[in-house]
Design a protein around this motif. Structure first.
Motif, PDB file in Angstrom:
ATOM      1  N   UNK A   1       1.010  -1.295   0.005  1.00 61.26           N
ATOM      2  CA  UNK A   1       0.046  -0.254  -0.014  1.00 61.26           C
ATOM      3  C   UNK A   1       0.873   1.278   0.125  1.00 61.26           C
ATOM      4  N   UNK A   2       1.951   1.393   0.769  1.00 60.09           N
ATOM      5  CA  UNK A   2       2.726   2.455   0.981  1.00 60.09           C
ATOM      6  C   UNK A   2       3.694   2.495  -0.311  1.00 60.09           C
ATOM      7  N   UNK A   3       4.076   1.477  -1.002  1.00 57.09           N
ATOM      8  CA  UNK A   3       4.886   1.694  -2.156  1.00 57.09           C
ATOM      9  C   UNK A   3       4.271   1.242  -3.533  1.00 57.09           C
ATOM     10  N   UNK A   4       3.093   1.378  -3.328  1.00 58.98           N
ATOM     11  CA  UNK A   4       2.501   0.947  -4.826  1.00 58.98           C
ATOM     12  C   UNK A   4       3.174   1.573  -5.982  1.00 58.98           C
ATOM     13  N   UNK A   5       3.247   2.885  -5.918  1.00 61.85           N
ATOM     14  CA  UNK A   5       3.812   3.640  -7.329  1.00 61.85           C
ATOM     15  C   UNK A   5       5.078   3.241  -7.434  1.00 61.85           C
ATOM     16  N   UNK A   6       6.172   3.141  -6.421  1.00 64.82           N
ATOM     17  CA  UNK A   6       7.622   3.068  -6.595  1.00 64.82           C
ATOM     18  C   UNK A   6       7.753   1.541  -6.842  1.00 64.82           C
TER      19      UNK A   6
ATOM     20  N   UNK B   1       9.423   0.383 -10.433  1.00 67.20           N
ATOM     21  CA  UNK B   1      10.644  -0.363 -10.621  1.00 67.20           C
ATOM     22  C   UNK B   1      10.497  -1.634 -11.348  1.00 67.20           C
ATOM     23  N   UNK B   2       9.501  -1.955 -11.254  1.00 72.48           N
ATOM     24  CA  UNK B   2       9.216  -3.252 -12.043  1.00 72.48           C
ATOM     25  C   UNK B   2       8.766  -3.334 -13.591  1.00 72.48           C
TER      26      UNK B   2
ATOM     27  N   UNK C   1      18.027   0.243  -7.485  1.00 71.30           N
ATOM     28  CA  UNK C   1      18.900   0.160  -6.006  1.00 71.30           C
ATOM     29  C   UNK C   1      18.187   0.940  -4.860  1.00 71.30           C
ATOM     30  N   UNK C   2      17.529   1.855  -5.437  1.00 70.56           N
ATOM     31  CA  UNK C   2      16.489   2.557  -4.420  1.00 70.56           C
ATOM     32  C   UNK C   2      15.583   1.572  -3.761  1.00 70.56           C
ATOM     33  N   UNK C   3      14.867   0.746  -4.431  1.00 65.34           N
ATOM     34  CA  UNK C   3      13.919  -0.154  -3.914  1.00 65.34           C
ATOM     35  C   UNK C   3      14.287  -1.233  -3.277  1.00 65.34           C
ATOM     36  N   UNK C   4      15.713  -1.661  -3.637  1.00 62.86           N
ATOM     37  CA  UNK C   4      16.487  -2.729  -2.791  1.00 62.86           C
ATOM     38  C   UNK C   4      16.835  -2.235  -1.437  1.00 62.86           C
ATOM     39  N   UNK C   5      17.159  -0.948  -1.403  1.00 59.38           N
ATOM     40  CA  UNK C   5      17.535  -0.390  -0.167  1.00 59.38           C
ATOM     41  C   UNK C   5      16.306   0.013   0.699  1.00 59.38           C
TER      42      UNK C   5
END
Length: 526
Positions: free
Chosen positions: A343-348, A352-353, A496-500
């Motif tokens: 829910x919090x990271x829907x757009x990211x 990313x994918x 990279x940002x998503x992995x972090x």
């Protein structure tokens, strides 16, 4: 994976089964590999075909046999077959089990072959039924029908694969069936990259990838059945006592066990009437929501069904209830943070994918809307997976059917209410709401019948979850960047940002659990 051949006719001489936590972890790891490759597969499809008419046509042509696979092979058949096979393993000799396996293989294979032939001949009819909105577009309708003739045999192949996997799971050989879906993703990735340039209609390559994958998955499991001493020798015998029991259990289970999948399919039917791209937006968001569902929810359900079936056969009611309670706690431990993160990271996550090639900024925004709606029901989807086996392990298929009918009607009502203000996201939200209704009714039924009994420590456990999920939400909000930044960054930067973010979130969550007093030993269960 160790899989020693059976040398004696008595089932009780088999090795002691591994603990549920270890088995769930093993299945989860294998499923994670499959799901990660599935996301890579979807990234490749997004890059090559985006969310256009060709992608919409393929997703419908793939969803029809895939839906029937989940409804039949992984749904009704598995839930009926595994308890019966577990009963035979517990109380009969290996030769009796072999006769059951032979009869089921022949009877199941004959039915599936007939259904497949009818579906190939009637592909346009199936397309009209499952995607009536395509009737106004002759090109899209014809393309979907042509691809369906190639993809539908996947149902035959994958159902036989599920049959083989059910045998292996019943004998606590979980790794091979859990790894098998990896072959589907590899075949589709290879088809998209190497077959696409060879096709007059490029998207047809994906359909052939599905067909090839079905054959690979089936033949991959046969050597392991041979090592177990249970390689099927098909024999059509509908009068076999075990086959009769399976058929009786399957009839109502066809509906009861897979209501959530039926609801997802209804989303596709209604989405075919919406603007172009709606089917694809729902598909991409559904794929993301299914990552935690498949890795954890289905993994736990896979290992508890044989365990519950054996405990029911051994008349061990207390252990049966304790196993169900363990499964619900395990789902909450993983499902709550997963739903919160989606829910919090829907757009990211969508960016990313999938934000490559033909996928636009608008596609990301629209897919994120339905992802949030699906995340609201993720925990319910997972709970359904672990609560339904509580009925099927006791060979009770009538109760889930009654519950399924209620949930189905509710889903249609919510669809009609929410589709107008929220479009495709309304369809996803309706599915989530009906899933919660389904899960609640399953839990209430098990509790009423005494099959699920609350074990000590629930108030403390819920407070621990509240603390850990609060810490997770805080770190995500603190570290997350605006959506515009995610869309502007390149693919490697987004990854990279998503992995972090994921690493930080996982670390904070489990550290918070540890500080709250949660320990691994609390989840060890056999």
């Amino acid at each position: 994976m160790s899989s020693e051949p059976e040398s004696t006719p008595e089932q009780k001489q088999l090795p002691k089964p591994p603990g549920l936590l270890r088995s769930s972890g093993l299945v989860g790891i294998m499923t994670m590999l499959s799901r990660v490759l599935g996301l890579v597969r979807d990234m490749v499809i997004a890059r090559y075909f985006g969310a256009g008419a060709g992608a919409d046509a393929f997703f419908v042509a793939f969803k029809i046999p895939n839906f029937l696979r989940r409804l039949f092979a992984e749904g009704a058949f598995s839930q009926a077959f595994v308890p019966v096979l577990s009963s035979y393993r517990e109380n009969q000799s290996l030769s009796d089990v072999q006769r059951l396996v032979n009869a089921v293989a022949g009877s199941l294979g004959l039915v599936l072959l007939g259904v497949t032939l009818v579906a190939i001949l009637g592909a346009p009819v199936l397309t009209a039924v499952f995607a009536p909105g395509f009737l106004d577009d002759e090109v899209k309708f014809a393309l979907t029908s042509d691809m369906l003739r190639i993809t539908f045999p996947y149902l035959l192949l994958i159902s036989l694969t599920a049959f083989a996997g059910g045998i292996l799971n019943s004998y606590d050989r979980f790794a091979v069936p859990a790894f098998t879906p990896v072959l589907l993703n590899l075949a589709m990735i290879a088809a998209a990259i190497w077959l696409t340039p060879l096709m007059d209609e490029p998207v047809m390559a994906l359909a052939w990838g599905v067909f090839i994958a079905g054959a690979l998955q089936l033949f991959f499991q046969l050597p392991f059945l041979m090592r177990l001493g249970l390689l099927p020798r098909p024999r059509v015998d509908y009068r076999h006592e075990g086959v009769s029991r399976i058929l009786k259990l399957m009839a109502p289970a066809l509906f009861g066990v897979s209501v959530s999948q039926i609801n997802l399919l209804l989303d596709t039917v209604l989405a075919s009437f919406l603007q172009t791209g709606s089917v694809s937006w729902l598909y991409y968001s559904d794929r993301l929501s299914e990552l935690p569902l498949g890795v954890f929810g289905i993994a736990i359900a896979t290992v508890i069904l044989p365990s519950l079936s054996r405990k029911h056969a051994a008349a061990s009611a207390d252990q049966f209830a304790a196993t169900l309670d363990w499964a619900v706690r395990a789902v909450l431990l993983i499902g709550l943070p997963a739903a919160l993160a989606l829910a919090l990271l829907a757009e990211p996550l969508i960016a990313t994918l999938f934000h490559y090639g033909a996928v636009t900024d608008r596609d990301v925004a629209m897919s994120a809307q339905s992802l949030r709606a699906y995340s609201a029901g993720l925990l319910a989807f997972m709970l359904i997976k672990v609560l339904a086996p509580g009925f099927f392990a006791r060979e009770d298929t009538k109760t889930p059917v009654k519950i399924g009918i209620i949930a189905m009607v509710a889903n249609m009502v919510f669809n009609l209410i929410l589709i107008f203000p929220l479009a495709h996201a309304g369809l996803a939200l309706a599915t989530s709401i009906s899933a919660w209704l389904n899960g609640y009714l399953l839990w209430r039924g098990l509790r009423k019948e005494g099959a699920w009994q609350s074990q000590p420590g629930w108030p403390r456990f819920l407070l621990q979850l509240l603390f850990a999920n609060g810490a997770l939400a805080a770190v995500i909000v603190w570290l997350n960047a605006p959506v515009s930044v995610w869309l502007a960054n390149g693919g490697y930067q987004r990854a990279a940002d998503m992995a972090m973010l994921v690493a930080a979130g996982v670390a904070v969550y489990f550290v918070a659990l540890a500080l709250a007093g949660v320990r691994v030993r609390h989840f060890r269960h056999r």
